[in-house]
Each structure stands twice: as structure tokens, then as C-alpha cells.
Scaffold this active site. Structure first.
Site, short mmCIF file in Angstrom:
data_model
loop_
_atom_site.label_atom_id
_atom_site.label_comp_id
_atom_site.label_asym_id
_atom_site.label_seq_id
_atom_site.Cartn_x
_atom_site.Cartn_y
_atom_site.Cartn_z
CG LEU A 40 -2.11 -0.96 1.17
CD1 LEU A 40 -2.83 -0.98 2.52
CD2 LEU A 40 -3.09 -0.58 0.06
CB SER A 41 4.49 1.86 0.04
OG SER A 41 4.82 1.23 1.26
CE LYS A 90 11.18 -3.78 6.95
NZ LYS A 90 10.24 -3.71 8.10
CB ALA A 150 12.21 -14.15 17.02
N GLY A 272 -1.82 -2.91 12.12
CA GLY A 272 -0.56 -2.60 11.47
C GLY A 272 -0.70 -1.51 10.44
#
Length: 306
Positions: A40-41, A90, A150, A272
Site C-alpha cells: 500500500l506504500s 531491510k 522473532a 498494522g
């Protein structure tokens, strides 16, 4: 192929990679990762550009697979001003940047690259995005936090939790725990415990925390929903305990089974999508130097999902 987010293709500029874009030239930004088709950016960043009157900015989505970010960035011409970085890139984003903000360095992951001369600066806007989204729901302090998963997102959660005063984190996992996640918790001075996503462990952990955060992809966290529903229905929590708030990082297929279970138990639920809007608004500021309320981006994202 560079997707323009509308089914067509946008042409990538050519030329040298250093310096600033030519006056009057469109400034480009994009979200990169894999898979990227659901992102959706573009909706949010384009809404921000419209709200700010930035007619000379464009925003795209680009499929970049693991290990490919360095090669992709090396081909970008000076019209490219920033990248929103999602999984699985990332860590790569942090590694290729010439400099990084302290949050990205500590988290070991960056979700934002901004052009800096002939190089790139890395930032982590997930952490302030998490804090802002929780703050919108009055969650401005926690002591003990349960985190489902995690990975890289969990590390951002640990940083946000530490800033909110957390003293201990319990990580519930399906398999093993990535060592860098445990090391970060210890670096932050957080008490550390692990548990499985099995019903017995979930039933023991959930009533004793101040916040539950689900960072698992897709519907993986839904296995917890029946346990939460049972706790709420039977009153099986310890005396004085309650089902704590939930921060559900997932926003697709909303509301998730997990979100529905917590909401039915009377617990606050943070989507989120709210975090996504806050972190994207921060990205817009980093890339354009202009500020815009996260609400503008959130409304655009909700409209797109509807």
C-alpha cells in the site's frame, strides 16, 4: 520492469548516479521488496504528495528479490530520492548505506533509504511508527510484552517497547529464535524469555503481559486466537488479570482472526495499517523535507482496502 502501481510501467531514468536531479525533473521514489504487489506504500505516498502539492514527485513499487538491492540501487540515476524498503531487504538496506540513524544501527535493519549526495542514508521509521500507533490508542507505557515471532520486525518492536519502559519480553515462536533478536533484547537491558506458540504456553503467557504484538506473516498468528477466546470466555486469567491490548502488525484480511479474538475479549486492538501510515509519513518527511499528518496516509490506505 518498474511497476507504476496501476498495471502499467514507468520508465527508469538513465544517466550518472551522483548529484541532484535536474531542475524541473520528476523526483522518483519507490517501495522495494519481494513480494511487493500487495504493498500500500504507493497509495499512501502518492496521497501525501497530492496533499503537499508535490506534483514533481512520483512513487512506484519495484520487485527486488533477496540479494538484489545493491545492484538495483547502483543503477538509479539522480532523479531517485528515496526508497521504502520491505522484506526481505531491510538488512541489505542497512549494509549498503554510507550512514545510518541510531535506531537502524541498533535494530540491525533499515526500512528507508534517502539519497545523500552520491550515496544513501539509512533510517528505521518502523520504531517511531510503532510508538505513534500505540500512542494513538493511549498505550504509552508497558512493563512486560509478548511478541509473536522473532525476525526483523520483532527487533523494531523490541526497540519501541524499550522506549515505552518495558522491562521484560517473552517471544513466542514456531521454530528457533534468531540470535540477533535475543542479543538486541539483552543489549536493551530487557529480561528475555521464550515460549512456543502452543496452546499451553500461550494461555500461560498472555494474561501476564501488558501488550501482545504479532509480527508473524500472513495468518500464522491466528493459532493464538482460540486460546485468547477461551481465556476470555472462561475467565481463566489470574485474579485481576485481563486480556491485554494487541498490536497486530498484519493489516491484510482485516480484521484477522487474532484481532477479532482480542476485540471480542474487550481488549484494545491496534492495526498494522496505523503503524504503516505513521512510518510512511516519516519517510515522506525524510525524502521530501515536508511534513504531512499520518491521518492523510491512513485514510488513503483504508479507502484503497475498501
Amino acid at each position: 520492469m518498474l511497476s507504476d502501481g496501476s498495471g502499467g510501467a514507468a520508465e527508469q531514468g538513465a544517466g550518472g548516479r551522483a548529484g541532484d536531479p535536474v531542475a524541473g525533473e520528476v523526483r522518483r521514489a519507490a517501495v522495494v521488496g519481494s513480494p511487493i504487489g500487495h504493498s500500500l506504500s504507493p497509495v499512501m505516498h502518492r496521497a501525501a504528495y497530492a496533499g503537499l502539492g508535490l506534483d514533481d514527485w512520483s512513487y512506484h513499487r519495484v520487485e527486488v528479490t533477496e540479494g538484489g538491492l545493491g545492484a538495483f540501487v547502483a543503477e538509479l540515476d539522480p532523479s531517485w530520492q528515496g526508497l521504502s524498503v520491505t522484506m526481505p531487504l531491510k538488512e541489505e538496506a542497512l549494509a549498503l548505506a554510507a550512514c545510518a540513524d541510531p535506531v537502524a544501527r541498533v535494530a540491525g535493519a533499515a526500512n528507508t533509504l534517502v539519497r545523500a549526495g552520491d550515496g544513501w542514508s539509512a533510517y528505521n521509521t518502523d520504531v517511531p511508527g510503532i510508538r505513534a500507533a500505540l500512542g494513538d490508542h493511549g498505550i504509552d507505557g508497558v512493563g512486560r510484552v509478548a511478541v509473536l515471532g522473532a525476525g526483523a520486525t520483532a527487533r523494531s518492536v523490541l526497540l519501541a517497547a524499550a522506549e515505552l519502559g518495558a522491562r521484560e519480553v517473552v517471544v513466542l515462536v514456531r521454530y528457533g529464535v534468531r540470535p540477533e533478536t535475543e542479543q538486541l533484547a539483552r543489549t536493551l537491558g530487557l529480561g528475555w524469555a521464550t515460549a512456543s506458540l502452543g496452546a499451553a504456553d500461550v494461555a500461560q503467557v498472555v494474561p501476564g503481559v501488558d501488550l501482545v504484538v504479532n509480527t508473524l506473516p500472513g495468518d500464522a498468528g491466528d493459532v493464538v486466537a482460540p486460546v485468547v477466546a477461551t481465556l476470555a470466555a472462561t475467565g481463566a486469567q489470574p485474579p485481576g488479570a485481563r486480556v491485554p491490548p494487541l498490536f497486530e502488525v498484519v493489516y491484510e484480511g482485516w480484521p484477522t482472526a487474532l484481532a477479532q479474538a482480542f476485540a471480542a475479549a474487550g481488549a484494545p486492538v491496534v492495526s498494522g495499517l496505523e503503524m504503516l501510515a505513521h512510518q510512511a509519513a516519516r519517510q515522506v518527511t525524510l525524502m521530501t523535507t515536508r511534513e504531512i499528518p499520518a491521518r492523510v496516509l491512513l485514510d488513503a490506505a483504508r479507502a484503497a482496502l475498501a
